[in-house]
Design a protein around this motif. Structure first.
Motif: not given
Ligand SMILES: Cc1cc2nc3c(=O)[nH]c(=O)nc-3n(C[C@H](O)[C@H](O)[C@H](O)COP(=O)(O)OP(=O)(O)OC[C@H]3O[C@@H](n4cnc5c(N)ncnc54)[C@H](O)[C@@H]3O)c2cc1C
Length: 402
Positions: A139-146, A151-153, A189-192
């Motif tokens: 979900t943290d890929n498709t629902f904005p997560y700051r 998200g993707i690792q 990796p430093r950006a959301p």
């Protein structure tokens, strides 16, 4: 002005797809499902895919210049509904191959189209997958997560003119069989994740890319979801799709076209269950008369049909908005995909009631549609997240176009 008539081309394609479903899919659907419960990786009906290719169905999403029909969102939904009503897992395979071949056709460079789409056209069994979800992110890929830690690792590190990819994807649709992969990796990796991820194109036989287990799902078995394992996979810069750190941009997400298409999963599954229940209620005699002559049964069917019609209206409106960008309303798309899951769950459960005790057995189609319907809870994003998107839009907050 609202015109709900289908065009000549939509009617022609709809009839071709129906012919394919009746001839190639309906006769084998139950058997493939039974096989999937023993061997999830070995149940796909490859001959049906070859037959679809011969009829020109596999390549419908391609640009017209490459022999496809460049399906717009509404036409995609109309055709997808037909297949969903017969075999949802196979239908979802069509959905993937239509939208992803179109994605490469629209967003790829000339070199990428030559390298990937020309062999794709030639090979009757060629499928395309997109790997985004990982064991530790969804979900943290498709629902904005700051934040930057979610998200993707899967990491993508630049070395000269190449990117080196390491990590694992899972639940990747069609991955058991696909030959072409779009893998989303974290390039910053430093950006959301929404601002630091990139789509990479690659062939199945790329060194370091391995297909892991096929997931043993409750329904939608023919979608063949599997793991992708990447160990030092080297991808040339020329195989970056769209642009570096644009893996979640509007272009990467097909400008919101996906939501009404995914909403069609629930609509088609509900229609399949409804049609099976209606036929059963008309031909089954109880107390000396067809089941459907009992008001309780007729009212249940009426409720099912009403939900289906309302869902289709919501989807077609959202699809029309996707095809006419100036009228696109993200909330309409979220409403259609949320409501179709509600519809599918309710209609499929009602279908099981109408079959009585038989509905609770594997010998009748209702239980399979019920299991397939559960897939709609998770596709693209979860049913809760769709509702959250509607709620947030009411609060004046925009969220991603998916
Ligand atoms: C049939 C099928 C096909 C799929 N195909 C693909 C594919 O081709 N490629 C691919 O990459 N992925 C695919 N997926 C994976 C799918 O995209 C994910 O399942 C989906 O994004 C949700 O992620 P998750 O399952 O990891 O749930 P999680 O993110 O682990 O969420 C678990 C629960 O918590 C809730 N939740 C999580 N975060 C929040 C939040 N911020 N706010 C509120 N609630 C939250 C969710 O709604 C859910 O109920 C597929 C899945 C299925 C079932």
């Amino acid at each position: 002005m609202v015109d709900m008539r289908l065009t000549d081309e939509q009617l022609e394609l709809q009839s071709l797809v129906r012919e394919f479903c009746e001839k190639e899919l309906r006769p084998i659907a139950a058997e493939c499902d039974r096989k999937s419960q023993i061997d999830p990786a070995g149940c796909f009906p490859i001959e049906a895919l070859k037959a679809a290719s011969k009829m020109g169905l596999r390549t419908l999403g391609l640009p017209r210049g490459l022999g496809g029909r460049d399906l717009d969102t509404l036409t995609h939904c109309i055709l997808l509904e037909e297949v969903m009503a017969v075999e949802p897992g196979f239908a979802a395979t069509f959905h993937q191959v239509w939208r992803l071949s179109q994605h490469i056709g629209r967003e790829g460079t000339e070199e990428q189209k030559k390298k990937y789409l020309l062999p794709f056209i030639e090979d009757d069994t060629c499928l395309i997958s997109i790997g985004q979800t990982e064991p530790g992110s969804g979900t943290d890929n498709t629902f904005p997560y700051r934040g930057v830690e979610g998200g993707i690792q899967l990491s993508a590190v630049k070395e000269g003119n190449e990117w080196v990819l390491n990590g694992t994807k899972h639940f990747v649709a069609c991955a058991t069989l696909a030959r072409i992969f779009i893998v989303v990796g974290r390039t910053d990796p430093r950006a959301p994740a929404p601002e630091g991820a990139t789509q990479f194109l690659m062939w199945r036989d790329t060194p370091g890319l391995r297909i892991g287990r096929t997931h043993d799902k409750v329904g939608g078995a023919l979608l063949m979801n599997a793991e992708l394992i990447l160990e030092n996979v080297r991808v040339p810069e020329s195989d970056v799709l769209i642009g570096v750190n644009e893996g979640f941009s509007d272009r990467a997400r097909h400008y919101g076209r996906g939501a009404p298409m995914v909403a069609t999963f629930g609509l088609g599954i509900a229609r399949g269950a409804y049609e099976a229940a209606l036929s059963h209620a008309r031909k089954t005699i109880r107390s000396g008369k067809p089941l459907i002559r009992n008001d309780a049964v007729a009212v249940r069917l009426a409720d099912m049909l009403t939900l289906i019609e309302a869902t289709r209206s919501a989807i077609w409106r959202a699809a029309w908005g996707s095809d006419n960008r100036e009228h696109y309303v993200q909330r309409d798309a979220a409403i259609s995909s949320y409501f179709s899951t509600v519809c599918a769950r309710s209609v499929c459960e009602n279908a099981m009631h109408i079959f009585g005790k038989d509905g609770y057995t594997r010998g009748f189609p209702a239980e399979k549609f019920f299991r397939d319907a559960l897939m709609t809870n998770h596709i693209n994003n979860t049913v809760d997240v769709r509702l959250l998107k509607i709620g947030r839009s009411l609060a004046g907050q925009m969220v991603s176009t998916l």
